[in-house]
Design an enzyme around this catalytic site. Structure first.
Site, mmCIF file in Angstrom:
data_model
loop_
_atom_site.group_PDB
_atom_site.id
_atom_site.type_symbol
_atom_site.label_atom_id
_atom_site.label_comp_id
_atom_site.label_asym_id
_atom_site.label_seq_id
_atom_site.Cartn_x
_atom_site.Cartn_y
_atom_site.Cartn_z
ATOM 1 N N ASP A 9 42.395 -45.676 97.345
ATOM 2 C CA ASP A 9 43.583 -45.025 97.881
ATOM 3 C C ASP A 9 43.951 -45.680 99.202
ATOM 4 O O ASP A 9 43.103 -46.242 99.894
ATOM 5 C CB ASP A 9 43.356 -43.526 98.095
ATOM 6 C CG ASP A 9 44.660 -42.745 98.280
ATOM 7 O OD1 ASP A 9 45.730 -43.274 97.914
ATOM 8 O OD2 ASP A 9 44.607 -41.619 98.789
ATOM 9 N N GLY A 10 45.226 -45.616 99.518
ATOM 10 C CA GLY A 10 45.739 -46.077 100.795
ATOM 11 C C GLY A 10 46.552 -44.960 101.413
ATOM 12 O O GLY A 10 47.064 -44.093 100.710
ATOM 13 N N ASP A 69 45.936 -43.818 92.737
ATOM 14 C CA ASP A 69 47.131 -42.972 92.650
ATOM 15 C C ASP A 69 48.387 -43.778 92.977
ATOM 16 O O ASP A 69 49.463 -43.215 93.144
ATOM 17 C CB ASP A 69 47.012 -41.738 93.538
ATOM 18 C CG ASP A 69 46.958 -42.054 95.023
ATOM 19 O OD1 ASP A 69 47.076 -43.231 95.407
ATOM 20 O OD2 ASP A 69 46.780 -41.109 95.815
ATOM 21 N N HIS A 124 46.531 -36.314 95.391
ATOM 22 C CA HIS A 124 46.493 -34.975 96.002
ATOM 23 C C HIS A 124 46.564 -33.883 94.942
ATOM 24 O O HIS A 124 47.260 -32.890 95.097
ATOM 25 C CB HIS A 124 47.618 -34.822 97.031
ATOM 26 C CG HIS A 124 47.680 -35.967 97.991
ATOM 27 N ND1 HIS A 124 46.760 -36.139 98.997
ATOM 28 C CD2 HIS A 124 48.525 -37.013 98.067
ATOM 29 C CE1 HIS A 124 47.057 -37.241 99.659
ATOM 30 N NE2 HIS A 124 48.111 -37.791 99.120
ATOM 31 N N ASP A 134 41.181 -40.703 99.712
ATOM 32 C CA ASP A 134 42.242 -40.317 100.635
ATOM 33 C C ASP A 134 41.651 -39.933 101.994
ATOM 34 O O ASP A 134 42.158 -40.347 103.042
ATOM 35 C CB ASP A 134 43.061 -39.156 100.060
ATOM 36 C CG ASP A 134 44.172 -38.737 101.004
ATOM 37 O OD1 ASP A 134 45.095 -39.546 101.232
ATOM 38 O OD2 ASP A 134 44.110 -37.611 101.530
#
Length: 144
Positions: A9-10, A69, A124, A134
Site C-alpha cells: 500500500d501507498g 488496493d 480501507h 496502510d
C-alpha cells in the site's frame, strides 16, 4: 519456485505531498514488514514504490501473489496498459506521456525475474494485510 504472498500500500498526505509506502511479505508462515517514505511525492508513486521495494526483497526468482488496493498498479498490469505504453514509446492512448515512467521502468525487470500475479482488494475495507500496509505507509509519512 518459492511461493510468496506480498501485500502493498501507498499513502500520501496531500497529493502531491508527504508520502509513505508499506509492504508485508509472507513466506512459509513467516512475515516481513518493510516501509519507507518521501517528503514530496504522489499516492501513485508510493503505490508503485511499495511493489518495487517488496519485489526487490526477494533473493531468488519466486512465484508471487501480490495484493494491492491500487487500481492504478493492478490495471496497468492486468489490463495490459503497461505493455501498450511500452509499445507506444511510453505514451498513453490519449498520446500524453505516461506518468511515473522511472518507476515503471524499475518494475519491469522485477516482473521478468518473478512470476507475479496481481490482485486488487478494496482499500480501507477490513482486509488485515491491507490495513497493516496502510498503517506502515501512514506511519512513514507522519515521521517526515
Amino acid at each position: 519456485m518459492k511461493e510468496v504472498q506480498i501485500y502493498t500500500d501507498g499513502a500520501c498526505s496531500g497529493n502531491p505531498g508527504k508520502g509513505g509506502w508499506g509492504a508485508v511479505l509472507v513466506y512459509n508462515g513467516k512475515e516481513k514488514e518493510i516501509s519507507g517514505g518521501e517528503p514530496e511525492t504522489t499516492n501513485n508513486r508510493m503505490e508503485l514504490t511499495a511493489v518495487i521495494k517488496a519485489l526487490q526483497e526477494l533473493k531468488e526468482p519466486c512465484k508471487v501473489t501480490l495484493t494491492t488496493d491500487s487500481k492504478y498498479v493492478c490495471d496497468a498490469i492486468n489490463q495490459g496498459w503497461l505493455n501498450s505504453w511500452i509499445n507506444n514509446n511510453w505514451r498513453k492512448a490519449d498520446k500524453k506521456p505516461v506518468l511515473n515512467i522511472d518507476l515503471w521502468q524499475e518494475l519491469l525487470p522485477l516482473l521478468e525475474e518473478h512470476d507475479v500475479t496481481f490482485f486488487w482488494v478494496k482499500g480501507h475495507n477490513g482486509h488485515p494485510y491491507n490495513e497493516r500496509c496502510d498503517t506502515l505507509a501512514v506511519n512513514e509519512y507522519m515521521k517526515l
